[in-house]
Write an enzyme that holds these catalytic residues in place. Structure first.
Site, PDB file in Angstrom:
ATOM      1  N   ILE A  82     -57.220 -22.808  21.496  1.00 12.84           N
ATOM      2  CA  ILE A  82     -57.145 -24.162  22.037  1.00 12.84           C
ATOM      3  C   ILE A  82     -58.370 -24.984  21.649  1.00 12.84           C
ATOM      4  O   ILE A  82     -59.489 -24.469  21.566  1.00 12.84           O
ATOM      5  CB  ILE A  82     -56.989 -24.124  23.579  1.00 12.84           C
ATOM      6  CG1 ILE A  82     -56.544 -25.484  24.124  1.00 12.84           C
ATOM      7  CG2 ILE A  82     -58.274 -23.640  24.253  1.00 12.84           C
ATOM      8  CD1 ILE A  82     -56.073 -25.434  25.574  1.00 12.84           C
ATOM      9  N   LEU A 159     -59.772 -30.529   9.997  1.00 10.79           N
ATOM     10  CA  LEU A 159     -60.976 -30.346  10.803  1.00 10.79           C
ATOM     11  C   LEU A 159     -61.184 -31.511  11.760  1.00 10.79           C
ATOM     12  O   LEU A 159     -60.709 -32.625  11.527  1.00 10.79           O
ATOM     13  CB  LEU A 159     -62.201 -30.131   9.920  1.00 10.79           C
ATOM     14  CG  LEU A 159     -62.729 -31.252   9.048  1.00 10.79           C
ATOM     15  CD1 LEU A 159     -63.700 -32.139   9.810  1.00 10.79           C
ATOM     16  CD2 LEU A 159     -63.424 -30.688   7.817  1.00 10.79           C
ATOM     17  N   CYS A 176     -61.867 -23.090  21.263  1.00  4.10           N
ATOM     18  CA  CYS A 176     -61.426 -22.187  20.179  1.00  4.10           C
ATOM     19  C   CYS A 176     -61.343 -20.733  20.635  1.00  4.10           C
ATOM     20  O   CYS A 176     -61.408 -19.804  19.827  1.00  4.10           O
ATOM     21  CB  CYS A 176     -62.320 -22.328  18.954  1.00  4.10           C
ATOM     22  SG  CYS A 176     -62.375 -24.019  18.306  1.00  4.10           S
TER      23      CYS A 176
END
Length: 212
Positions: A82, A159, A176
């Protein structure tokens, strides 16, 4: 794709500046572009910001959302866990035909990270990779997150680079998938770039690293 879209052709890629856009419609547009692109289609780089949203990668675990929030969570088809997107964060989606580049996905990740590292170095900020945790970090705090999907040799997603944003939504997640992972942004490091300026600079750095 968006009423405010600006498009330029630079080097080997078409650059699309989309402004602030909805996450789901942009994700679907990436999927459609990738599914339909011809073998000779130019690569595209999409520069944008998103309205507040959490995105959960394919292997994402629900327990990494650690606090209740009104921000939507969207399960998507990139790798990783996430993360959060919101205004003031520069998002760059890289729609690259790796078959023409002659390198693979891991090398592309390295080149995307290097673009952020180069940009920060230009601003006097030292940053680095962190083993086993893709992205770019300043003193161990994450400033850029990466997530990609490859389909038939072509990539999408990209990104997210924290520039000048409300960082509070990160407190509701393990960024993450890493509990206790600190996050940072350009503004808090004394980098005086607006999101628009940072986005333009990052696209230039990406063109250099992707196509060198």
């Amino acid at each position: 794709m968006a009423s405010g879209e600006q498009q330029t052709v630079s080097g080997e890629a078409i650059i699309r500046q989309l402004g602030q856009v909805d996450y789901i419609s942009t994700w679907r547009a990436m999927q459609i572009f990738t599914a339909r692109r011809a073998p000779d289609a130019a690569d595209e780089i999409w520069l944008l910001e998103h309205s507040p949203v959490y995105t959960q990668g394919q292997a994402g675990k629900p327990e990494h959302l650690i606090a209740a929030t009104d921000i939507p969570v969207v399960p998507i088809d990139r790798g990783g866990q996430i993360t959060y997107h919101g205004p003031g964060q520069v998002v760059v989606y890289v729609l690259i035909d790796l078959r023409r580049r002659g390198y693979g996905i891991r090398e592309l990740v390295t080149r995307l990270e290097q673009a952020v590292i180069n940009l920060l170095a230009e601003q006097g900020v030292a940053s680095a990779r962190l083993g086993g945790a893709p992205g770019v970090y300043v003193d161990g705090a994450k400033i850029a997150a990466l997530g990609l999907r490859v389909r038939h040799g072509c990539t999408y997603h990209g990104l997210a680079f924290n520039v000048d944003m409300d960082m509070r939504p990160f407190a509701a997640i393990n960024p993450c998938g890493y509990a206790g992972m600190r996050v940072t942004q350009c503004r808090d490091l004394g980098v005086k770039l607006s999101p628009a300026e940072a986005g333009q600079a990052l696209v230039l750095c990406l063109q250099d690293t992707i196509y060198s």
